[in-house]
Design a protein around this motif. Structure first.
Motif, PDB file in Angstrom:
ATOM      1  N   PHE A  38       0.446  -1.372   0.107  1.00 47.71           N
ATOM      2  CA  PHE A  38      -0.314  -0.034  -0.029  1.00 47.71           C
ATOM      3  C   PHE A  38       0.836   1.106   0.046  1.00 47.71           C
ATOM      4  O   PHE A  38       0.792   2.480  -0.161  1.00 47.71           O
ATOM      5  N   LEU A  39       1.904   0.955   0.460  1.00 48.72           N
ATOM      6  CA  LEU A  39       2.978   2.665   0.598  1.00 48.72           C
ATOM      7  C   LEU A  39       3.147   2.504  -1.022  1.00 48.72           C
ATOM      8  O   LEU A  39       3.359   3.996  -1.178  1.00 48.72           O
ATOM      9  N   ALA A  45       5.258   7.553  -2.981  1.00 43.15           N
ATOM     10  CA  ALA A  45       6.523   6.193  -3.286  1.00 43.15           C
ATOM     11  C   ALA A  45       7.626   7.101  -4.575  1.00 43.15           C
ATOM     12  O   ALA A  45       8.571   6.523  -4.668  1.00 43.15           O
ATOM     13  N   PRO A  46       6.911   7.964  -5.252  1.00 48.89           N
ATOM     14  CA  PRO A  46       8.232   8.836  -6.412  1.00 48.89           C
ATOM     15  C   PRO A  46       8.781   8.862  -5.253  1.00 48.89           C
ATOM     16  O   PRO A  46      10.417   8.807  -5.700  1.00 48.89           O
ATOM     17  N   ASN A  49      11.584   6.225  -3.697  1.00 49.86           N
ATOM     18  CA  ASN A  49      11.789   5.248  -5.335  1.00 49.86           C
ATOM     19  C   ASN A  49      13.257   6.874  -5.360  1.00 49.86           C
ATOM     20  O   ASN A  49      14.137   5.776  -5.818  1.00 49.86           O
ATOM     21  N   ARG A  50      13.237   7.662  -6.009  1.00 51.87           N
ATOM     22  CA  ARG A  50      14.253   8.324  -5.800  1.00 51.87           C
ATOM     23  C   ARG A  50      15.136   8.676  -5.042  1.00 51.87           C
ATOM     24  O   ARG A  50      16.385   8.266  -5.252  1.00 51.87           O
ATOM     25  N   PHE A  51      14.864   8.293  -3.662  1.00 52.85           N
ATOM     26  CA  PHE A  51      16.015   7.744  -2.250  1.00 52.85           C
ATOM     27  C   PHE A  51      16.603   7.091  -2.385  1.00 52.85           C
ATOM     28  O   PHE A  51      17.895   6.576  -2.411  1.00 52.85           O
TER      29      PHE A  51
END
Length: 64
Positions: A38-39, A45-46, A49-51
């Protein structure tokens, strides 16, 4: 894609090892997997993902 697939595979292996070693019960493991699912579909989420991509880039830039 290759990095995210590798991370998912690595985390799946760790999860299986923890469950089989009786360090993590199946109930909390399912809750953790659902939380991650769910996260991943949330607005965070973006950013996550970048991190993670920046960490992967930093690690790959290390010269040994």
């Amino acid at each position: 894609m290759a990095i995210s697939l590798s991370v998912v595979l690595l985390l799946a292996v760790i999860l299986v090892v923890l469950i089989r070693g009786k360090n993590l019960k199946p109930g909390p493991a399912i809750v953790a997997m659902l939380f991650g699912f769910f996260l991943a579909s949330s607005g965070m989420a973006p950013s996550i993902n970048r991190f993670l991509n920046s960490i992967a880039d930093s690690i790959s830039a290390i010269k040994f």
